[in-house]
Scaffold this motif. Structure first.
Motif, PDB file in Angstrom:
ATOM      1  N   GLU A 107       0.832  -1.205   0.000  1.00  0.00           N
ATOM      2  CA  GLU A 107       0.000   0.000   0.000  1.00  0.00           C
ATOM      3  C   GLU A 107       0.867   1.256   0.000  1.00  0.00           C
ATOM      4  O   GLU A 107       0.585   2.220  -0.719  1.00  0.00           O
ATOM      5  N   GLN A 108       1.931   1.240   0.791  1.00  0.00           N
ATOM      6  CA  GLN A 108       2.829   2.393   0.819  1.00  0.00           C
ATOM      7  C   GLN A 108       3.466   2.628  -0.556  1.00  0.00           C
ATOM      8  O   GLN A 108       3.599   3.777  -0.997  1.00  0.00           O
ATOM      9  N   GLN A 109       3.833   1.553  -1.234  1.00  0.00           N
ATOM     10  CA  GLN A 109       4.450   1.725  -2.544  1.00  0.00           C
ATOM     11  C   GLN A 109       3.448   2.255  -3.558  1.00  0.00           C
ATOM     12  O   GLN A 109       3.801   3.048  -4.438  1.00  0.00           O
ATOM     13  N   ARG A 110       2.188   1.869  -3.426  1.00  0.00           N
ATOM     14  CA  ARG A 110       1.169   2.398  -4.338  1.00  0.00           C
ATOM     15  C   ARG A 110       0.922   3.887  -4.071  1.00  0.00           C
ATOM     16  O   ARG A 110       0.660   4.653  -5.007  1.00  0.00           O
ATOM     17  N   VAL A 111       1.014   4.287  -2.810  1.00  0.00           N
ATOM     18  CA  VAL A 111       0.924   5.713  -2.485  1.00  0.00           C
ATOM     19  C   VAL A 111       2.104   6.449  -3.124  1.00  0.00           C
ATOM     20  O   VAL A 111       1.947   7.551  -3.675  1.00  0.00           O
ATOM     21  N   SER A 112       3.280   5.843  -3.069  1.00  0.00           N
ATOM     22  CA  SER A 112       4.469   6.425  -3.682  1.00  0.00           C
ATOM     23  C   SER A 112       4.289   6.587  -5.196  1.00  0.00           C
ATOM     24  O   SER A 112       4.682   7.603  -5.779  1.00  0.00           O
ATOM     25  N   ILE A 113       3.668   5.601  -5.830  1.00  0.00           N
ATOM     26  CA  ILE A 113       3.389   5.683  -7.269  1.00  0.00           C
ATOM     27  C   ILE A 113       2.405   6.813  -7.555  1.00  0.00           C
ATOM     28  O   ILE A 113       2.590   7.589  -8.498  1.00  0.00           O
ATOM     29  N   ALA A 114       1.360   6.915  -6.723  1.00  0.00           N
ATOM     30  CA  ALA A 114       0.379   7.987  -6.899  1.00  0.00           C
ATOM     31  C   ALA A 114       1.043   9.352  -6.769  1.00  0.00           C
ATOM     32  O   ALA A 114       0.752  10.278  -7.533  1.00  0.00           O
ATOM     33  N   ARG A 115       1.933   9.491  -5.803  1.00  0.00           N
ATOM     34  CA  ARG A 115       2.648  10.765  -5.617  1.00  0.00           C
ATOM     35  C   ARG A 115       3.498  11.095  -6.847  1.00  0.00           C
ATOM     36  O   ARG A 115       3.546  12.246  -7.293  1.00  0.00           O
ATOM     37  N   ALA A 116       4.155  10.078  -7.408  1.00  0.00           N
ATOM     38  CA  ALA A 116       5.031  10.295  -8.551  1.00  0.00           C
ATOM     39  C   ALA A 116       4.264  10.736  -9.792  1.00  0.00           C
ATOM     40  O   ALA A 116       4.734  11.572 -10.567  1.00  0.00           O
ATOM     41  N   ILE A 117       3.062  10.202  -9.976  1.00  0.00           N
ATOM     42  CA  ILE A 117       2.293  10.474 -11.195  1.00  0.00           C
ATOM     43  C   ILE A 117       1.340  11.659 -11.051  1.00  0.00           C
ATOM     44  O   ILE A 117       0.826  12.185 -12.040  1.00  0.00           O
ATOM     45  N   PHE A 118       1.130  12.116  -9.810  1.00  0.00           N
ATOM     46  CA  PHE A 118       0.096  13.116  -9.514  1.00  0.00           C
ATOM     47  C   PHE A 118       0.232  14.386 -10.344  1.00  0.00           C
ATOM     48  O   PHE A 118      -0.753  14.943 -10.815  1.00  0.00           O
ATOM     49  N   MET A 119       1.457  14.858 -10.532  1.00  0.00           N
ATOM     50  CA  MET A 119       1.682  16.123 -11.247  1.00  0.00           C
ATOM     51  C   MET A 119       1.863  15.930 -12.759  1.00  0.00           C
ATOM     52  O   MET A 119       2.288  16.842 -13.459  1.00  0.00           O
ATOM     53  N   GLU A 120       1.519  14.737 -13.252  1.00  0.00           N
ATOM     54  CA  GLU A 120       1.623  14.430 -14.679  1.00  0.00           C
ATOM     55  C   GLU A 120       3.018  14.727 -15.222  1.00  0.00           C
ATOM     56  O   GLU A 120       3.188  15.514 -16.159  1.00  0.00           O
ATOM     57  N   PRO A 121       4.047  14.102 -14.651  1.00  0.00           N
ATOM     58  CA  PRO A 121       5.414  14.360 -15.102  1.00  0.00           C
ATOM     59  C   PRO A 121       5.665  13.801 -16.494  1.00  0.00           C
ATOM     60  O   PRO A 121       4.917  12.967 -16.999  1.00  0.00           O
ATOM     61  N   ALA A 122       6.746  14.272 -17.107  1.00  0.00           N
ATOM     62  CA  ALA A 122       7.126  13.742 -18.411  1.00  0.00           C
ATOM     63  C   ALA A 122       7.529  12.282 -18.299  1.00  0.00           C
ATOM     64  O   ALA A 122       7.238  11.471 -19.174  1.00  0.00           O
ATOM     65  N   ILE A 123       8.181  11.950 -17.173  1.00  0.00           N
ATOM     66  CA  ILE A 123       8.723  10.598 -17.012  1.00  0.00           C
ATOM     67  C   ILE A 123       8.835  10.260 -15.531  1.00  0.00           C
ATOM     68  O   ILE A 123       9.048  11.149 -14.701  1.00  0.00           O
ATOM     69  N   ILE A 124       8.636   8.986 -15.212  1.00  0.00           N
ATOM     70  CA  ILE A 124       8.784   8.490 -13.841  1.00  0.00           C
ATOM     71  C   ILE A 124       9.923   7.482 -13.811  1.00  0.00           C
ATOM     72  O   ILE A 124      10.012   6.590 -14.669  1.00  0.00           O
ATOM     73  N   PHE A 125      10.803   7.633 -12.818  1.00  0.00           N
ATOM     74  CA  PHE A 125      11.883   6.674 -12.593  1.00  0.00           C
ATOM     75  C   PHE A 125      11.590   5.891 -11.318  1.00  0.00           C
ATOM     76  O   PHE A 125      11.345   6.480 -10.265  1.00  0.00           O
ATOM     77  N   ALA A 126      11.595   4.582 -11.431  1.00  0.00           N
ATOM     78  CA  ALA A 126      11.312   3.702 -10.291  1.00  0.00           C
ATOM     79  C   ALA A 126      12.559   2.877  -9.989  1.00  0.00           C
ATOM     80  O   ALA A 126      13.025   2.105 -10.831  1.00  0.00           O
ATOM     81  N   ASP A 127      13.116   3.074  -8.793  1.00  0.00           N
ATOM     82  CA  ASP A 127      14.366   2.421  -8.403  1.00  0.00           C
ATOM     83  C   ASP A 127      14.080   1.204  -7.527  1.00  0.00           C
ATOM     84  O   ASP A 127      13.750   1.336  -6.358  1.00  0.00           O
ATOM     85  N   GLU A 128      14.168   0.017  -8.111  1.00  0.00           N
ATOM     86  CA  GLU A 128      13.880  -1.242  -7.396  1.00  0.00           C
ATOM     87  C   GLU A 128      12.575  -1.120  -6.597  1.00  0.00           C
ATOM     88  O   GLU A 128      12.550  -1.366  -5.385  1.00  0.00           O
TER      89      GLU A 128
END
Length: 221
Positions: free
Chosen positions: A147-168
């Protein structure tokens, strides 16, 4: 081809006393807009160094990194910090959530830092898509690792960035939770046309990506 990221001739050497480590050796990487790409390699292969350089966190010794047509390492520090905040999202192995904030507040942080009011409609949609609506008002210690990692994903995508980097991003999760997170990254890429670059040592997780880039001894293939 519509590339959102192009890196050419990237090299990076670290010096520790008299010991030199050639972490990256003339690497070329091109990432298409809306794709989900996995960079896979063993420990010490250079994959984390590559991710940091592509994500603007570490400057290469030579080469260029273009994101949305911008040569990011020509920016001055303040310009680069703003570009990173508005154009790049990050998902970390350890989630990197602020413990004193709820899921809603953690996801809102990028918007607040940019001086904007959080888009509640988008927030609710992301929470629903990632199946964490029930976590909205929970604090990190009240959530499972998945659940925490899904919150982290939501935070990363929230501002509609050009690209998301996910480290392990699945490194701290059990097999079932890891599979769930990998599926969610796939869904985010497809539904939102979000470009995602994931570094992993796990071949099974890499199979969820549209494309796999292998890195061995500092060279990509």
């Amino acid at each position: 081809m519509d590339y959102i990221l192009e890196a050419k001739d990237i090299s990076r050497t670290y010096v520790n006393g008299k010991i030199e480590t050639n972490a990256l050796k003339s690497c070329d990487v091109a990432i298409e807009k809306g794709s989900f790409v996995a960079i896979i390699g063993k420990s010490g292969s250079g994959k984390s160094t590559l991710l940091r350089i592509l994500g603007s966190m570490d400057r290469p010794d030579s080469g260029t990194v273009m994101i949305e047509g911008e040569d990011i390492y020509k920016f001055k520090d303040k310009q680069l910090a703003k570009f990173r905040r508005t154009k790049i999202g990050f998902v970390y192995q350890d989630y990197a959530l602020l413990p004193e904030f709820t899921a809603f507040e953690n996801i809102s942080i990028p918007s607040i830092l940019d001086g904007k009011k959080p888009n509640k409609e988008r927030m609710e949609q992301l929470l629903s898509d990632l199946e964490i609506s029930h976590c909205k008002n929970k604090y990190p210690h009240q959530m499972s690792g998945g659940e925490q990692q899904r919150v982290s994903i939501a935070r990363a995508i929230f501002m509609e960035p050009a690209i998301i980097f996910a480290d392990e991003p699945t490194g701290n999760l059990d097999a079932a939770s890891a599979e769930g997170v990998a599926k969610m990254l796939t869904m985010m890429s497809q539904k939102y046309n979000q470009t995602i670059v994931m570094v992993t040592h796990d071949k099974q997780m890499a199979e969820y990506a549209d494309r796999i880039i292998n890195i061995v001894d500092g060279r990509v293939s």
